[in-house]
Design an enzyme around this catalytic site. Structure first.
Site, PDB file in Angstrom:
ATOM      1  N   HIS A 221       0.853  -1.092   0.168  1.00 18.53           N
ATOM      2  CA  HIS A 221      -0.095   0.042  -0.126  1.00 18.53           C
ATOM      3  C   HIS A 221       1.015   1.269   0.079  1.00 18.53           C
ATOM      4  O   HIS A 221       1.671   1.519  -1.030  1.00 18.53           O
ATOM      5  CB  HIS A 221      -1.055  -0.067   1.346  1.00 18.53           C
ATOM      6  CG  HIS A 221      -1.973   0.943   1.089  1.00 18.53           C
ATOM      7  ND1 HIS A 221      -2.299   1.821   0.184  1.00 18.53           N
ATOM      8  CD2 HIS A 221      -3.042   1.097   2.174  1.00 18.53           C
ATOM      9  CE1 HIS A 221      -3.406   2.597   0.661  1.00 18.53           C
ATOM     10  NE2 HIS A 221      -3.806   2.050   1.751  1.00 18.53           N
ATOM     11  N   HIS A 260      -1.769  -1.851  -9.971  1.00 22.36           N
ATOM     12  CA  HIS A 260      -2.952  -1.303  -8.829  1.00 22.36           C
ATOM     13  C   HIS A 260      -4.085  -2.132  -9.029  1.00 22.36           C
ATOM     14  O   HIS A 260      -4.336  -2.885  -9.956  1.00 22.36           O
ATOM     15  CB  HIS A 260      -3.434   0.057  -9.433  1.00 22.36           C
ATOM     16  CG  HIS A 260      -3.947   0.875  -8.158  1.00 22.36           C
ATOM     17  ND1 HIS A 260      -5.413   0.608  -8.149  1.00 22.36           N
ATOM     18  CD2 HIS A 260      -3.241   1.772  -7.328  1.00 22.36           C
ATOM     19  CE1 HIS A 260      -5.432   1.449  -7.000  1.00 22.36           C
ATOM     20  NE2 HIS A 260      -4.418   1.896  -6.712  1.00 22.36           N
ATOM     21  N   ASP A 314       2.575   5.905  -6.463  1.00 18.04           N
ATOM     22  CA  ASP A 314       3.886   5.881  -5.513  1.00 18.04           C
ATOM     23  C   ASP A 314       5.175   6.096  -6.477  1.00 18.04           C
ATOM     24  O   ASP A 314       6.152   6.411  -5.829  1.00 18.04           O
ATOM     25  CB  ASP A 314       3.907   4.759  -4.866  1.00 18.04           C
ATOM     26  CG  ASP A 314       3.055   4.606  -3.341  1.00 18.04           C
ATOM     27  OD1 ASP A 314       2.686   5.823  -3.191  1.00 18.04           O
ATOM     28  OD2 ASP A 314       2.525   3.514  -3.008  1.00 18.04           O
TER      29      ASP A 314
HETATM   30  N1  ACO Z   1       5.561  -5.932 -10.751  1.00 18.14           N
HETATM   31  C1  ACO Z   1       5.649  -7.105 -11.020  1.00 18.14           C
HETATM   32  N2  ACO Z   1       4.492  -7.790 -11.284  1.00 18.14           N
HETATM   33  C2  ACO Z   1       3.253  -7.393 -10.892  1.00 18.14           C
HETATM   34  C3  ACO Z   1       3.268  -6.284 -10.295  1.00 18.14           C
HETATM   35  C4  ACO Z   1       4.626  -5.339 -10.279  1.00 18.14           C
HETATM   36  N3  ACO Z   1       4.648  -4.273  -9.587  1.00 18.14           N
HETATM   37  N4  ACO Z   1       2.042  -5.989  -9.868  1.00 18.14           N
HETATM   38  C5  ACO Z   1       1.219  -7.117 -10.155  1.00 18.14           C
HETATM   39  N5  ACO Z   1       2.252  -7.993 -10.613  1.00 18.14           N
HETATM   40  C6  ACO Z   1       1.838  -9.254 -11.413  1.00 18.14           C
HETATM   41  C7  ACO Z   1       1.598 -10.262 -10.188  1.00 18.14           C
HETATM   42  O1  ACO Z   1       2.833 -10.978  -9.896  1.00 18.14           O
HETATM   43  C8  ACO Z   1       0.541 -11.126 -10.672  1.00 18.14           C
HETATM   44  O2  ACO Z   1       1.203 -11.957 -11.605  1.00 18.14           O
HETATM   45  P1  ACO Z   1       0.811 -13.585 -11.836  1.00 18.14           P
HETATM   46  O3  ACO Z   1      -0.751 -13.514 -12.222  1.00 18.14           O
HETATM   47  O4  ACO Z   1       1.791 -13.994 -12.840  1.00 18.14           O
HETATM   48  O5  ACO Z   1       1.020 -14.118 -10.327  1.00 18.14           O
HETATM   49  C9  ACO Z   1      -0.164 -10.120 -11.567  1.00 18.14           C
HETATM   50  O6  ACO Z   1       0.647  -8.984 -12.006  1.00 18.14           O
HETATM   51  C10 ACO Z   1      -1.355  -9.758 -10.758  1.00 18.14           C
HETATM   52  O7  ACO Z   1      -1.161  -9.268  -9.414  1.00 18.14           O
HETATM   53  P2  ACO Z   1      -1.876  -9.362  -8.168  1.00 18.14           P
HETATM   54  O8  ACO Z   1      -1.118  -9.137  -6.924  1.00 18.14           O
HETATM   55  O9  ACO Z   1      -2.986 -10.366  -8.054  1.00 18.14           O
HETATM   56  O10 ACO Z   1      -2.710  -8.016  -8.492  1.00 18.14           O
HETATM   57  P3  ACO Z   1      -3.322  -6.969  -7.382  1.00 18.14           P
HETATM   58  O11 ACO Z   1      -4.508  -6.484  -8.057  1.00 18.14           O
HETATM   59  O12 ACO Z   1      -3.601  -7.597  -6.143  1.00 18.14           O
HETATM   60  O13 ACO Z   1      -2.122  -5.961  -7.151  1.00 18.14           O
HETATM   61  C11 ACO Z   1      -0.665  -4.464  -6.140  1.00 18.14           C
HETATM   62  C12 ACO Z   1      -2.210  -4.649  -6.855  1.00 18.14           C
HETATM   63  C13 ACO Z   1      -0.830  -5.228  -4.710  1.00 18.14           C
HETATM   64  C14 ACO Z   1      -0.596  -2.943  -5.788  1.00 18.14           C
HETATM   65  C15 ACO Z   1       0.211  -4.943  -6.827  1.00 18.14           C
HETATM   66  O14 ACO Z   1       0.370  -4.535  -8.145  1.00 18.14           O
HETATM   67  C16 ACO Z   1       1.769  -4.908  -6.445  1.00 18.14           C
HETATM   68  O15 ACO Z   1       2.304  -5.641  -5.645  1.00 18.14           O
HETATM   69  N6  ACO Z   1       2.558  -3.584  -6.825  1.00 18.14           N
HETATM   70  C17 ACO Z   1       3.759  -3.186  -6.395  1.00 18.14           C
HETATM   71  C18 ACO Z   1       3.391  -2.375  -5.139  1.00 18.14           C
HETATM   72  C19 ACO Z   1       2.969  -1.052  -5.074  1.00 18.14           C
HETATM   73  O16 ACO Z   1       3.273  -0.443  -6.026  1.00 18.14           O
HETATM   74  N7  ACO Z   1       2.018  -0.713  -4.131  1.00 18.14           N
HETATM   75  C20 ACO Z   1       1.271   0.698  -4.298  1.00 18.14           C
HETATM   76  C21 ACO Z   1       0.038   0.560  -4.647  1.00 18.14           C
HETATM   77  S1  ACO Z   1      -0.776   2.106  -4.847  1.00 18.14           S
HETATM   78  C22 ACO Z   1      -1.144   2.691  -3.506  1.00 18.14           C
HETATM   79  O17 ACO Z   1      -1.300   1.780  -2.718  1.00 18.14           O
HETATM   80  C23 ACO Z   1      -1.023   3.767  -3.123  1.00 18.14           C
END
Ligand code: ACO
Length: 378
Positions: A221, A260, A314
């Site tokens: 987050h 996201h 972010d």
């Molecule tokens: N880098 C690489 N791969 C990613 C990323 C990333 N930043 N984000 C998602 N993916 C991939 C996952 O590995 C997953 O792959 P898979 O299906 O092969 O396992 C797929 O995309 C879906 O990911 P989920 O985690 O299911 O997607 P979700 O909707 O839960 O993700 C999240 C949202 C948690 C923000 C994710 O994109 C992430 O971890 N990002 C990095 C952390 C980040 O930047 N957080 C800030 C968010 S904005 C905020 O809170 C203000």
């Protein structure tokens, strides 16, 4: 009632709200119907606070009144300032902030009052104090004396003043103000939801905001921005950026600042911050970090854009603050300095028509059995 299971509550509508509209496919974000781009262009953080707390824009005199109320609420109660000084200075700034907010509750006679008037008053207090506390934590981390708030500067200019001891240049104060506007609300992320789960029990406001701070701290987050800056600094030079990202992706590591739960396209907030990050880079004549970001962004989008993974807020908020001379460890507390407006606006809205949050689980344990006395267990 039909029971539906959704991991992480994805796609579940958990409340009605008139505050923030998001279209994650088209990259649209609006507060009370006003597009974020227009607020970032024309509004101040104080106006945005009023918009969220009252669901309409203020008149000139209402804005003046709100600005004065915020300024009045800036000084910390002396015991809170004293407690902050005895906590470990190198503890996580978010943990310090969570503790300080909790302590602040002991000095607020309205802490347990959930009437609309009390919640509005606490919103102003908490918005003002979150900034003072964050600046104080930033100073103490550097073993510097805390700086009392300035009574007449804007919310953003005063924050930068309390952090650095100098009145900021107009452009720096404006960029910081825009960063606060962009992060002030975002519908139902984990932190807002956490605060409402707690508030829905009709407990005190400080417990609910402590929960929100705990949720915001996590790297999935609000904790991501600090890690973005660390990553960009670790990459160090533009020539190394593409290879660095490709290797991370090959190891199936997540790239912080991308992806996201709601946006499956470019986060509109990141687009605005990117513009300011570039301007600050040019102004400070230190374009290296911005150049690295450009290569990181292109490499991630080339690899994952087809799966809906683009920069989120972010990604650029970290470097914007870095260029403003703010250390990365304060990025998540600064997110809270902004988001407290949204947390309180949602609380005011939700508690007015309160329903205790109490979902259920799908039981996957053993079938009903019997207690086995201890000497009969295998
Ligand atoms: N880098 C690489 N791969 C990613 C990323 C990333 N930043 N984000 C998602 N993916 C991939 C996952 O590995 C997953 O792959 P898979 O299906 O092969 O396992 C797929 O995309 C879906 O990911 P989920 O985690 O299911 O997607 P979700 O909707 O839960 O993700 C999240 C949202 C948690 C923000 C994710 O994109 C992430 O971890 N990002 C990095 C952390 C980040 O930047 N957080 C800030 C968010 S904005 C905020 O809170 C203000």
């Amino acid at each position: 009632m039909t029971e539906k299971f959704s991991r992480g509550l994805e796609g579940v509508i958990a409340a009605e709200s008139a505050l923030t509209y998001i279209d994650g496919q088209k990259g649209i974000l609006a507060y009370v119907g006003i597009p974020i781009e227009e607020l970032a262009e024309h509004a101040t953080f104080e106006e945005t606070v009023f918009l969220l707390l009252h669901q309409r824009l203020p008149t000139r005199s209402e804005l003046q009144k709100l600005s004065e109320e915020l300024a009045d609420q800036r000084p910390l109660p002396a015991p809170v300032a004293a407690i902050l000084k005895v906590l470990p200075r190198q503890a996580s700034p978010m943990s310090l902030l969570r503790t300080a907010i909790s302590v602040l509750g002991h000095f607020d006679p309205q802490a347990d009052d959930t009437s609309p008037q009390a919640l509005q008053a606490k919103a102003i207090k908490l918005i003002a104090q979150m900034a003072t506390l964050t600046a104080a934590i930033g100073r103490l981390r550097q073993n510097q004396e805390t700086i009392p708030p300035h009574p007449t500067l804007s919310h953003s200019a005063n924050f930068l003043y309390m952090l650095t001891g100098k009145e900021p240049a107009d452009f720096a104060a404006r960029v910081f103000d825009v960063a606060l506007i962009l992060q002030a609300d975002h519908e139902f992320p984990a932190s807002t939801f956490a605060s409402l789960v707690v508030a829905s029990t009709l407990t005190d406001t400080y417990s609910a905001i402590s929960a929100a701070l705990g949720a915001l701290k996590g790297p999935l987050h609000g904790g991501a921005s600090e890690q973005v800056v660390q990553m960009i600094l670790e990459i160090g030079e533009p020539a190394k950026a593409e290879q660095y990202i490709k290797e991370k992706l090959a190891r199936h590591e997540r790239i912080m600042g991308f992806g996201h739960r709601v946006y499956k396209t470019y986060d509109p907030r990141a687009r605005i911050l990117k513009k300011y990050s570039q301007k600050l880079a040019e102004q400070t004549k230190d374009t290296r970090l911005f150049e690295i970001e450009q290569i990181v962004e292109k490499t991630v989008i080339d690899a994952l854009g087809s799966r809906g993974i683009f920069p989120n807020v972010d990604f650029y908020s970290g470097t914007v603050c870095y260029y403003l001379g703010i250390e990365p460890a304060l990025l998540t507390p600064i997110f809270a300095v902004s988001r407290i407006a949204g947390w309180m606006a949602h609380m005011i809205e939700y508690v007015a028509d309160n329903r205790l949050f109490r979902p259920t689980t799908r039981y996957v344990g053993p079938p009903l059995g019997h207690y086995i006395p201890i000497d009969k267990r295998a």
